[in-house]
Write an enzyme that holds these catalytic residues in place. Structure first.
Site, mmCIF file in Angstrom:
data_model
loop_
_atom_site.group_PDB
_atom_site.id
_atom_site.type_symbol
_atom_site.label_atom_id
_atom_site.label_comp_id
_atom_site.label_asym_id
_atom_site.label_seq_id
_atom_site.Cartn_x
_atom_site.Cartn_y
_atom_site.Cartn_z
ATOM 1 N N TYR A 152 -8.347 -21.392 21.861
ATOM 2 C CA TYR A 152 -6.995 -21.997 22.149
ATOM 3 C C TYR A 152 -6.312 -22.299 20.929
ATOM 4 C CZ TYR A 152 -9.836 -26.258 21.559
ATOM 5 O OH TYR A 152 -10.837 -27.010 21.128
ATOM 6 N N GLN B 82 -13.506 -28.613 31.591
ATOM 7 C CA GLN B 82 -14.753 -28.996 31.544
ATOM 8 C C GLN B 82 -15.057 -30.458 31.110
ATOM 9 O OE1 GLN B 82 -16.387 -29.990 28.342
ATOM 10 N NE2 GLN B 82 -14.677 -30.165 27.244
ATOM 11 N N ARG C 121 -20.917 -6.460 19.447
ATOM 12 C CA ARG C 121 -21.402 -5.726 18.354
ATOM 13 C C ARG C 121 -22.899 -5.488 18.185
ATOM 14 N NH1 ARG C 121 -17.259 -4.980 14.837
ATOM 15 N NH2 ARG C 121 -15.191 -6.318 15.004
ATOM 16 N N SER D 263 -12.777 -32.257 16.688
ATOM 17 C CA SER D 263 -12.922 -32.306 18.429
ATOM 18 C C SER D 263 -11.578 -32.765 18.934
ATOM 19 C CB SER D 263 -14.100 -33.085 18.732
ATOM 20 O OG SER D 263 -14.081 -33.044 20.290
ATOM 21 N N ARG E 284 -28.324 -8.687 21.297
ATOM 22 C CA ARG E 284 -28.039 -10.031 21.866
ATOM 23 C C ARG E 284 -27.479 -9.832 23.254
ATOM 24 N NH1 ARG E 284 -25.058 -14.085 18.491
ATOM 25 N NH2 ARG E 284 -26.170 -15.533 20.180
ATOM 26 N N LYS F 214 -25.865 -28.475 20.867
ATOM 27 C CA LYS F 214 -26.051 -27.977 22.403
ATOM 28 C C LYS F 214 -27.453 -27.374 22.954
ATOM 29 C CE LYS F 214 -21.323 -26.994 23.669
ATOM 30 N NZ LYS F 214 -20.116 -26.023 24.307
ATOM 31 N N ALA G 119 -21.683 -12.200 23.166
ATOM 32 C CA ALA G 119 -23.083 -12.895 23.744
ATOM 33 C C ALA G 119 -23.966 -13.971 23.395
ATOM 34 C CB ALA G 119 -24.048 -11.578 23.691
ATOM 35 N N ASN H 53 -23.744 -29.587 27.198
ATOM 36 C CA ASN H 53 -22.660 -29.919 26.840
ATOM 37 C C ASN H 53 -22.266 -31.585 27.231
ATOM 38 O OD1 ASN H 53 -21.576 -29.610 29.198
ATOM 39 N ND2 ASN H 53 -19.485 -28.695 28.423
ATOM 40 N N ASP I 223 -19.415 -26.020 31.184
ATOM 41 C CA ASP I 223 -18.556 -24.981 30.512
ATOM 42 C C ASP I 223 -18.132 -23.994 31.522
ATOM 43 O OD1 ASP I 223 -18.274 -26.117 27.950
ATOM 44 O OD2 ASP I 223 -20.039 -25.199 27.180
ATOM 45 N N SER J 220 -11.692 -33.806 22.129
ATOM 46 C CA SER J 220 -12.088 -34.432 23.286
ATOM 47 C C SER J 220 -11.763 -36.021 23.036
ATOM 48 C CB SER J 220 -13.723 -34.495 23.342
ATOM 49 O OG SER J 220 -14.178 -32.988 23.575
#
Length: 282
Positions: free
Chosen positions: A227, A255, A159, A20, A163, A71, A135, A92, A108, A22
């Site tokens: 990213y 976020q 795909r 993470s 979903r 989450k 999705a 989150n 988010d 964060s």
């Protein structure tokens, strides 16, 4: 970092959590603003997530971020939910309220919207349909952000069509959402104003997104929530064609803003210095 007996403490729960960014991100703000506080990694296995979340008030934490795979569990475990979390179906960010109750938020959609505003200030939601590839949970947050921004139509491409249809149904009746079969994905780009990749395709170590861009209008903004790398194969190809592109790092940075403000009492800013600092840790 300034710590005392009155320090405000927050963190990020995940499994694993060592990857993470964060703690580096929040640590930058804590140091920049001279705040008496800390933000720490909280590795919690899935079978311990309920007692870990319930323990936040007893431990004196101001709250925490929640990342993969927790989450959805956090969504079920908190005492109350903000409107965004209810619509997205995931949490989150958890804030410990003064009475010890737990408020679940989802930032988010906010992060995606702010990143797009920063990276493509000329983008007009009314310019054309928005095409969203994927999705999963990230696609849900992006879809909410785009619908709230006023896009005339949301085209979901995935795909597994089932979903995408489930996501479209969850967004509610009367919402301008259309599911496009995977085999027709190239045609979905014809008059698009925005293209968003919410899958992990293009992430370091994974194959690039299989999406021909020949029919993409030159003015269409292309963005990717990935990213690492900063410029994914999708963004490189779009940029070479002359399309404006927005990388995914800003979504991570933006976020984090609401949670930091709730825990530490100050509204932080996303700056070029912050971007450079977080990139150095990638």
């Amino acid at each position: 970092m300034i710590l005392s007996g009155k320090s405000r403490i927050a963190g990020v729960m995940g499994w694993p959590v060592g990857h993470s960014r964060s703690p580096r991100l929040h640590g930058f703000w804590l140091q920049q603003y001279g705040i008496d506080g800390a933000y720490v990694p909280l590795p919690v296995p899935p079978d311990r997530i309920e007692p870990a979340i319930r323990a936040l008030p007893a431990l004196g934490l101001a709250g925490c971020n929640v990342t993969v795979p927790h989450k959805e569990a956090a969504f079920r475990l908190v005492d109350l939910l903000d409107p965004a979390a209810k619509r997205i179906g995931a949490v989150n960010t958890i804030v410990v309220r003064p009475d010890g109750s737990l408020e679940g938020r989802n930032t988010d959609a906010f992060g995606f919207r702010e990143n797009l505003r920063d990276g493509a200030p000329a983008w007009d939601p009314a310019a054309g349909p928005a095409v969203v590839v994927g999705a999963g949970g990230a696609a849900r947050a992006v879809a909410v952000a785009l619908l709230d921004s006023g896009v005339p139509e949301l085209r979901l491409v995935n795909r597994t069509r089932a979903r995408a249809e489930e996501l479209a149904a969850d967004l509610g009746p009367g919402v301008p959402v259309r599911v496009i079969p995977w085999e027709w994905r190239a045609s979905a780009l014809a008059d698009a104003g925005l293209l968003v990749n919410t899958t992990t395709q293009g992430m370091a170590g994974q194959a690039g997104l299989d999406l021909p861009l020949a029919g993409l209008p030159p003015a269409t903004v292309v963005t990717d929530i990935v990213y690492t790398p900063l410029l994914t194969p999708l963004l490189k190809e779009a940029k070479a064609r002359g399309n404006p592109v927005v990388d995914g790092l800003g979504m991570l940075l933006h976020q984090a803003r609401p949670g930091f403000q709730a825990w530490f009492g100050l509204a932080p800013k996303v700056t070029p210095e912050l971007r450079r600092f977080v990139l150095e840790g990638l």
